[in-house]
Design a protein around this motif. Structure first.
Motif, short mmCIF file in Angstrom:
data_model
loop_
_atom_site.label_atom_id
_atom_site.label_comp_id
_atom_site.label_asym_id
_atom_site.label_seq_id
_atom_site.Cartn_x
_atom_site.Cartn_y
_atom_site.Cartn_z
N UNK A 17 -69.29 -9.26 -30.48
CA UNK A 17 -69.73 -8.57 -29.27
C UNK A 17 -68.69 -7.55 -28.82
N UNK A 18 -67.43 -7.97 -28.73
CA UNK A 18 -66.37 -7.05 -28.30
C UNK A 18 -66.15 -5.97 -29.34
N UNK A 19 -66.20 -6.33 -30.61
CA UNK A 19 -66.02 -5.32 -31.67
C UNK A 19 -67.11 -4.26 -31.58
N UNK A 20 -68.35 -4.67 -31.35
CA UNK A 20 -69.46 -3.72 -31.26
C UNK A 20 -69.32 -2.83 -30.02
N UNK A 21 -69.06 -3.43 -28.87
CA UNK A 21 -68.94 -2.64 -27.64
C UNK A 21 -67.77 -1.67 -27.74
N UNK A 22 -66.62 -2.15 -28.21
CA UNK A 22 -65.43 -1.30 -28.31
C UNK A 22 -65.66 -0.15 -29.29
N UNK A 23 -66.25 -0.47 -30.43
CA UNK A 23 -66.48 0.58 -31.43
C UNK A 23 -67.42 1.65 -30.90
N UNK A 24 -68.48 1.25 -30.24
CA UNK A 24 -69.45 2.21 -29.72
C UNK A 24 -68.84 3.09 -28.63
N UNK A 25 -68.13 2.48 -27.69
CA UNK A 25 -67.60 3.23 -26.57
C UNK A 25 -66.40 4.10 -26.95
N UNK A 26 -65.54 3.57 -27.82
CA UNK A 26 -64.32 4.30 -28.16
C UNK A 26 -64.58 5.42 -29.16
N UNK A 27 -65.64 5.29 -29.93
CA UNK A 27 -65.93 6.33 -30.92
C UNK A 27 -66.77 7.46 -30.36
N UNK A 28 -67.11 7.39 -29.07
CA UNK A 28 -67.94 8.43 -28.49
C UNK A 28 -67.18 9.74 -28.30
#
Length: 402
Positions: free
Chosen positions: A386-397
């Motif tokens: 969950x954290x990996x998915x949220x972090x990857x999506x938000x930080x890669x924007x």
């Protein structure tokens, strides 16, 4: 001339970015102040005495500090058969009351020592006594226990000092976060549960607020803090949902807990609901470990993004999962071993009495501990993706996110 103009333009852009960052931190600070003010207001309201409420017998008991001024008679002897050499018998003590309305008074009392209740004192020892007052106004003292307050206070203070010194600003932030979490549970959550406010909803709310507060105090207002908070709350709620599901199937709920009878007797008249307390315990017990995993994953993905802003979200997610797999086992072990440690005496009794496995596995106490520890461990396992998915999506924007 062009170089000069370019240099001034670059300085202006940097100043603008700095101003925007300050404004963002200021907005976050204002939100934090509003939430903290709301919690303090709730705590004041929840802890006000209810009109017409009758004080409990425990609240009317007077416990005071005292010192042993003399051992008038000592009839205790070592018992090697049943007490492993502990002294068993009676002592006649003379004590001086150090606090309360009877401060300075000299009293005498009889100290009854057994294998289980064994407060073996000498002259000069610090103790806690209970002042008993009869209907005619006469009073006397009975021995309650050693005065352990100073030792425990120093022990906790050493922990706080080491955390602040070795951890620096991070350690100080962690300390403030811990105090904030404990205060929220004691002054807000528990009064909410006693007053009959829906237990699971109240616990989820407190978990969300305390997770956000603790992580902000530890790491400041940032995107990785946001990712950690979101992942932490979702992971803890998932642990609680799993515990609720298994509890309904088993069936198990708060009425199966050891303290349920006392809670029902003394809390039901205030509106307390017992059934949801099992899930609430899972939510609280899983919070610390889930918070640790959530922040570790978010920080790792943040560092990867900072070192290589061009990494796509999919690559960041894969890296977060690789990093998280190492934390899964250790954190899951933490919860399971915490159960084993807290239940060590029970486990010893199980082997001592040679309890059949079918009886053991269906005992309420064992079932509750298994549900709580395994649900918490599952919450940790789910927090990683969950954290990996949220972090990857938000930080890669964006190329760089602050």
């Amino acid at each position: 001339m062009l170089k000069k103009l370019y240099g001034k333009l670059e300085i202006s852009i940097n100043a603008l970015e700095s101003w925007m960052k300050e404004r963002k931190n200021l907005a976050g600070l204002l939100v934090g102040i509003v939430i903290l003010g709301g919690l303090i207001g709730c705590a004041i309201w929840l802890n006000q005495p209810v009109e017409g409420e009758v004080p409990t017998s425990a609240s009317q008991m007077a416990y005071e500090k005292a010192s042993v001024t003399a051992v008038l008679e000592d009839g205790a002897v070592p018992d090697y058969e049943d007490a492993e050499g502990r002294r068993v018998g009676t002592q006649e003590l003379e004590i001086r009351i150090l606090t309360g309305t009877h401060k300075g008074e000299i009293m005498s009392l009889t100290n009854y020592m057994s294998a289980l209740f064994n407060v073996d004192v000498e002259k000069g020892d610090q103790i806690i006594v209970r002042i008993m007052t009869d209907e005619d106004g006469s009073y006397y003292a009975s021995l309650f226990n050693y005065n352990r307050g100073i030792v425990l206070g120093v022990f906790v203070l050493i922990f706080f000092i080491l955390l602040a010194v070795l951890g620096g600003k991070k350690g100080l932030g962690a300390l403030l976060g811990l105090l904030f979490t404990l205060a929220s549970i004691w002054f807000v959550l528990i009064p909410c549960l006693i007053r009959g406010i829906p237990a699971i909803a109240a616990t989820v709310g407190i978990v969300a607020v305390t997770a956000a507060g603790a992580l902000v105090l530890l790491n400041g207002f940032s995107l990785k803090t946001l990712c950690s908070v979101l992942g932490c709350v979702i992971g803890v709620v998932a642990a609680g949902g799993i515990a609720a599901l298994v509890g309904n199937i088993t069936p198990m709920n708060g009425f199966n807990m050891p303290e349920a009878e006392n809670l029902l007797l003394y809390g039901a008249d205030k509106g307390m609901k017992i059934s949801g307390l099992l899930v609430c315990g899972v939510l609280i017990s899983a919070l610390g470990a889930v918070m640790d995993v959530a922040l570790g994953i978010a920080s790792s993905i943040w560092e990867l993004h900072e070192q290589n802003p061009s990494l796509p979200g999919r690559a960041l997610f894969r890296s977060g999962m690789h990093i998280g797999r190492d934390a899964m086992g250790t954190m899951a072990n933490t919860l399971i071993l915490a159960f084993a440690g807290s239940s060590l005496n029970m486990l010893i009794l199980v082997q001592t009495y040679d309890i059949p496995f079918i009886q053991l596995i269906n005992t309420d106490y064992i079932c509750i501990e298994i549900i709580q520890s395994v649900a918490g461990a599952l919450g940790i396992l789910l927090t990683v993706p969950i954290v990996a998915f949220i972090s990857a999506r938000l930080m890669a924007r964006g190329k760089r996110v602050s």
